[in-house]
Design an enzyme around this catalytic site. Structure first.
Site, PDB file in Angstrom:
ATOM      1  N   ASP A 285     120.623  82.977  65.653  1.00  0.00           N
ATOM      2  CA  ASP A 285     120.919  84.119  64.790  1.00  0.00           C
ATOM      3  C   ASP A 285     120.522  83.848  63.336  1.00  0.00           C
ATOM      4  OD1 ASP A 285     121.817  86.689  64.366  1.00  0.00           O
ATOM      5  OD2 ASP A 285     123.892  86.109  64.024  1.00  0.00           O
TER       6      ASP A 285
ATOM      7  N   CYS B  72     123.980  97.273  85.677  1.00  0.00           N
ATOM      8  CA  CYS B  72     125.026  98.174  85.193  1.00  0.00           C
ATOM      9  C   CYS B  72     125.271  99.340  86.153  1.00  0.00           C
ATOM     10  CB  CYS B  72     124.669  98.721  83.816  1.00  0.00           C
ATOM     11  SG  CYS B  72     124.850  97.507  82.479  1.00  0.00           S
TER      12      CYS B  72
ATOM     13  N   CYS C 279     127.677 102.734  85.871  1.00  0.00           N
ATOM     14  CA  CYS C 279     128.836 102.514  85.005  1.00  0.00           C
ATOM     15  C   CYS C 279     128.519 102.925  83.565  1.00  0.00           C
ATOM     16  CB  CYS C 279     129.241 101.047  85.048  1.00  0.00           C
ATOM     17  SG  CYS C 279     130.660 100.643  83.994  1.00  0.00           S
TER      18      CYS C 279
ATOM     19  N   CYS D  96     131.450 101.373  78.761  1.00  0.00           N
ATOM     20  CA  CYS D  96     131.229 100.952  77.373  1.00  0.00           C
ATOM     21  C   CYS D  96     130.924 102.155  76.486  1.00  0.00           C
ATOM     22  CB  CYS D  96     130.103  99.922  77.295  1.00  0.00           C
ATOM     23  SG  CYS D  96     128.497 100.502  77.911  1.00  0.00           S
TER      24      CYS D  96
ATOM     25  N   CYS E 214     133.304 103.367  73.224  1.00  0.00           N
ATOM     26  CA  CYS E 214     132.834 103.262  71.838  1.00  0.00           C
ATOM     27  C   CYS E 214     133.510 104.336  70.984  1.00  0.00           C
ATOM     28  CB  CYS E 214     131.319 103.412  71.770  1.00  0.00           C
ATOM     29  SG  CYS E 214     130.655 103.272  70.086  1.00  0.00           S
TER      30      CYS E 214
ATOM     31  N   CYS F  45     128.258 102.126  64.315  1.00  0.00           N
ATOM     32  CA  CYS F  45     129.003 101.065  65.001  1.00  0.00           C
ATOM     33  C   CYS F  45     130.150 100.563  64.129  1.00  0.00           C
ATOM     34  CB  CYS F  45     128.064  99.920  65.345  1.00  0.00           C
ATOM     35  SG  CYS F  45     128.867  98.509  66.129  1.00  0.00           S
TER      36      CYS F  45
ATOM     37  N   CYS G 190     134.385  94.554  66.242  1.00  0.00           N
ATOM     38  CA  CYS G 190     134.887  95.451  67.282  1.00  0.00           C
ATOM     39  C   CYS G 190     134.466  94.907  68.633  1.00  0.00           C
ATOM     40  CB  CYS G 190     134.336  96.861  67.086  1.00  0.00           C
ATOM     41  SG  CYS G 190     134.893  98.040  68.336  1.00  0.00           S
TER      42      CYS G 190
ATOM     43  N   CYS H  91     133.503  97.858  73.325  1.00  0.00           N
ATOM     44  CA  CYS H  91     132.496  98.048  74.365  1.00  0.00           C
ATOM     45  C   CYS H  91     132.439  96.848  75.312  1.00  0.00           C
ATOM     46  CB  CYS H  91     131.116  98.321  73.755  1.00  0.00           C
ATOM     47  SG  CYS H  91     130.387  96.922  72.877  1.00  0.00           S
TER      48      CYS H  91
ATOM     49  N   CYS I   3     133.922  96.627  79.575  1.00  0.00           N
ATOM     50  CA  CYS I   3     132.920  96.278  80.582  1.00  0.00           C
ATOM     51  C   CYS I   3     133.568  95.578  81.780  1.00  0.00           C
ATOM     52  CB  CYS I   3     131.852  95.375  79.966  1.00  0.00           C
ATOM     53  SG  CYS I   3     130.593  94.833  81.144  1.00  0.00           S
TER      54      CYS I   3
END
Length: 330
Positions: free
Chosen positions: A153, A208, A211, A214, A218, A234, A261, A264, A268
């Site tokens: 990152d 996924c 589904c 998420c 949100c 977001c 946060c 989401c 899951c």
């Protein structure tokens, strides 16, 4: 970022050009990484590159201008690190073993312990050293001194893309990397190698299905089906990256959250399989767990510096955190 070009006398002389994937994965597992995969260094798939360019053109990065820096290097790792031939993707579990008591102000799970940048860099450096102890670095090529580079990152690297290419998991509708039967609470890092690998991992297909939990979870509709991710909406962006006033959507939907946060992710179904991490550096300080709302509202600069020394929460700075805390009182 970290680099090493150290050679060692303890070199496997039978093969200087190719590294064994199974050996690297075994070393990574011994060092506490949950998952490890290896992908061949190449330009990012054109469809993904076009989607990323469109995301920038639409201004979806909001105030995160760094997302558009070094675009061509971000889309082609060979430009970022000349001579790279393979990319190791690594995942480290951060699913919390302890959490802030329900009803008190909450911070995102990834920031409960020490700063992941430091922890991941340390572990990746150690793995890079072990690799150079086993395989000699290739000879100088085109005037470039081959080296191993470590990123977490901290450079223009599409981390989730490379993790998926390396077979660690898939990028879900919540735009997080999901590891099957393990969830998405993982730090990601990459080691760029100047070697070919004997075996490359296959990308994992999306699991996924139908589904959309998420999306439903949100609070600010930052995740919309068949659309790019809306960063400015977001809640995590608003509470961390946004240096100005919080949006009305954020103010109305942050609840008890004052940093980041996880909604989401907690929604899951794959995170039902998450196991608490056992890394000492990722465990929250007792003082953090004992913080009450009253203590948060009386937080001083000195309290902040002591409580979050070596923590990712330092990114929001004292004024930003106080802004978030103050809004919860309104």
């Amino acid at each position: 970022m970290t680099s090493t070009n150290a050679n060692s006398s303890n070199i496997h002389e039978e093969d200087f050009a190719t590294v064994q994937s199974a050996t690297i994965k075994s070393l990574a597992q011994d060092m506490g990484f949950f998952a490890c995969g290896i992908a061949k260094a190449a330009p990012v798939d054109e469809a993904i590159a076009q989607k990323y360019r469109r995301w920038l053109e639409n201004g979806e990065e909001a105030s995160m201008a760094y997302m558009s820096n070094y675009l061509e290097k971000r889309l082609d790792p060979r430009l970022l690190v000349p001579g790279v031939r393979s990319i190791i993707s690594l995942a480290l579990n951060y699913a919390p073993a302890q959490q802030i008591p329900e009803g008190e102000y909450q911070i995102a799970a990834y920031a409960l312990g020490q700063d992941y940048h430091d922890l991941m860099k340390q572990k990746m450096r150690e793995l890079a050293i072990k690799i150079t102890e086993r395989w000699q670095l290739p000879s100088k090529e085109n005037g470039e001194e081959p080296s191993i580079r470590c990123f977490c990152d901290t450079a223009p690297v599409l981390e989730r893309y490379w993790a998926q290419k390396a077979g660690l998991g898939w990028i879900g509708r919540n735009h997080q990397l999901i590891i099957p039967h393990a969830g998405s609470m993982f730090f990601l890092g990459e080691i760029f190698l100047p070697y070919e690998a004997d075996v490359y991992d296959e990308p994992m297909s999306n699991r996924c299905g139908n589904c959309h939990r998420c999306i439903d979870a949100c609070p600010t509709q930052a995740i919309i089906p068949n659309e790019d991710f809306h960063a400015e909406r977001c809640l995590s962006y608003q509470l961390i990256e946004n240096r100005g006033e919080l949006s009305d959507e954020a103010k109305n939907n942050m609840g008890n959250t004052i940093y980041g946060c996880d909604r989401c992710q907690t929604a899951c179904p794959w995170n039902r399989f998450a196991t608490p991490n056992t890394e000492p550096a990722l465990q929250p300080k007792p003082e953090l767990l004992s913080m009450s709302k009253e203590k948060w509202h009386n937080l001083t600069v000195e309290d902040y510096q002591r409580l979050f020394k070596g923590s990712a929460v330092k990114r929001v700075k004292y004024d930003g955190l106080k802004r978030n805390i103050t809004v919860t009182k309104m």
